[in-house]
Write an enzyme that holds these catalytic residues in place. Structure first.
Site, PDB file in Angstrom:
ATOM      1  N   SER A 127      -5.608   3.301  -2.175  1.00 29.82           N
ATOM      2  CA  SER A 127      -6.561   3.829  -1.194  1.00 29.82           C
ATOM      3  C   SER A 127      -7.940   3.979  -1.803  1.00 29.82           C
ATOM      4  CB  SER A 127      -6.052   5.197  -0.737  1.00 29.82           C
ATOM      5  OG  SER A 127      -7.064   5.895  -0.074  1.00 29.82           O
ATOM      6  N   TYR A 152      -2.425  14.213  -2.726  1.00 31.66           N
ATOM      7  CA  TYR A 152      -2.216  12.881  -2.149  1.00 31.66           C
ATOM      8  C   TYR A 152      -3.023  11.841  -2.934  1.00 31.66           C
ATOM      9  CZ  TYR A 152      -3.341   8.922   0.817  1.00 31.66           C
ATOM     10  OH  TYR A 152      -3.571   7.649   1.270  1.00 31.66           O
ATOM     11  N   LYS A 156      -1.956   8.483  -5.553  1.00 35.50           N
ATOM     12  CA  LYS A 156      -2.418   7.082  -5.499  1.00 35.50           C
ATOM     13  C   LYS A 156      -2.906   6.650  -6.882  1.00 35.50           C
ATOM     14  CE  LYS A 156      -1.437   6.286  -1.252  1.00 35.50           C
ATOM     15  NZ  LYS A 156      -0.295   5.442  -0.944  1.00 35.50           N
TER      16      LYS A 156
END
Ligand code: UDP
Length: 342
Positions: A127, A152, A156
């Site tokens: 991302s 989160y 990644k």
């Protein structure tokens, strides 16, 4: 000739289902693995209707290694696209162990099972969040990653590092991390699309639900940012364009065209669009008025980010093709389809 088979983990989700369609359209066999924690069989049915292919689906939690191993035993895929992960930034702050638990465990399991079974190619859904508030725009793949601002985002970054180190250590393993910007829109058939559970956290589903009368009013989070109209800027990438990027990444690996065993590509349009611009475009292309108001800034939002996509353009031969108008029309067509609006 036997077709190449691709395992799509999280294939019943938003990006996974669109990618399954594009893989099948490109001539691949697909196996979907999903635990249906944030998805349902409707998406799989949509994939089957669009493609006319009875795609096999295994209900499995990728965190359960012995259950996941059975998928490797049963199917002869050489490539995996790993989407299975939790993705709500706010929830990750409230429940970090869920995020580290799910996202890291499932990724470690998939890579280690690939190693154990001698499977070669993996595409990881990364991302643009890994860039944080970048010092220069647009961001290239060389732009330094910033410390993650949420669990989160941290998962990644950690998964990218796990992939980099694993391909360096395990012979025959190749990886591509695709750094997505903001995926939006739906398949032109309106048979699959984004279906958030509960109150949408992302802008476009909030907009379409407001237009459908499910939400009363869209809040635009901040109009006093240092941008031309004061709202945040993002790079909104059409979901079908994004799905196609996965197909070219897989084809590059299957065809032995990778320059290195681990590669990273930005997947965006290369254009920054503000929240106000996006709302106005949605209203214009769909010929409706949206109820919206300006609200305070949302914690954790970066001011502006958009992609330099020249590497993906050159190396993958991939370009974003659908216009923002087409994409926002598709988002509304999908919302109308699922709500039964004429
Ligand atoms: N946004 C907004 N109202 C909403 C949801 C999002 O104004 O209800 C803004 C958000 O502040 C950001 C942009 O829309 O500037 C994109 O947010 P989203 O959550 O879709 O993606 P993000 O870039 O945060 O991953």
């Amino acid at each position: 000739m036997k077709k190449e088979c691709v395992l799509v983990s999280g294939g019943a989700g938003y990006i996974g289902s669109h990618t399954a369609v594009e893989l099948i359209n490109a001539g691949y066999d697909v196996v979907i693995a999903d635990n249906f924690s944030n998805s349902d069989m409707g998406a799989v049915e949509g994939v089957r209707r669009i493609t006319g292919v009875d795609v096999p689906v295994v209900e499995v939690d990728c965190c359960d290694k012995s259950a996941f191993r059975r998928v490797f035993e049963q199917y002869e895929f050489d490539s995996v696209i790993h989407f299975a992960a939790s993705k709500a930034v706010g929830e990750s702050v409230a429940d970090p162990l869920k995020y580290y638990g799910n996202n890291l465990t499932s990724f470690i399991n998939v890579v280690s099972l690939m190693h154990e079974f001698g499977r070669h190619n993996i595409v990881f859904s990364s991302s643009a969040t890994v860039y944080g508030e970048a010092d220069t725009l647009p961001v290239t793949e060389q732009t330094p990653r910033k410390p993650a601002t949420s669990p989160y985002g941290n998962t990644k970054q950690i998964c990218e590092d796990i992939l980099r180190d694993s391909v360096a250590a395990y012979d025959g393993l190749r990886g591509i991390a695709l750094r997505y910007f903001n995926p939006i829109g739906a398949h032109p058939s309106a048979l699959i699309g984004e279906l958030p559970r509960g109150v949408p956290q992302n802008l476009v589903p909030y907009i379409t639900q407001t237009a459908a009368g499910i939400r009363e009013c869209l809040s635009i989070f901040g109009d006093d940012y240092p941008t031309p109209d004061g709202s945040c800027i993002r790079d909104y990438i059409d979901i079908v364009d994004l799905a196609r990027a996965h197909v070219v990444a897989i084809t590059r690996m299957v065809g032995g065209k990778c320059r290195k065993n681990y590669e990273i590509f930005n997947i965006g349009t290369g254009k920054g669009v503000s929240v106000f611009e996006l709302v106005k475009t949605f209203e214009r292309v769909n010929n409706l008025k949206l109820n919206y108001k300006v609200a305070p800034r949302r914690a954790g939002d970066v001011v502006a980010i958009w992609a330099d996509t020249s590497l993906a353009n050159k190396e993958l031969g991939w370009h974003a093709e659908r216009t923002l108008d087409q994409t926002l029309a598709s988002a509304w067509a999908w919302e109308k389809h699922i709500r039964g609006i004429e």
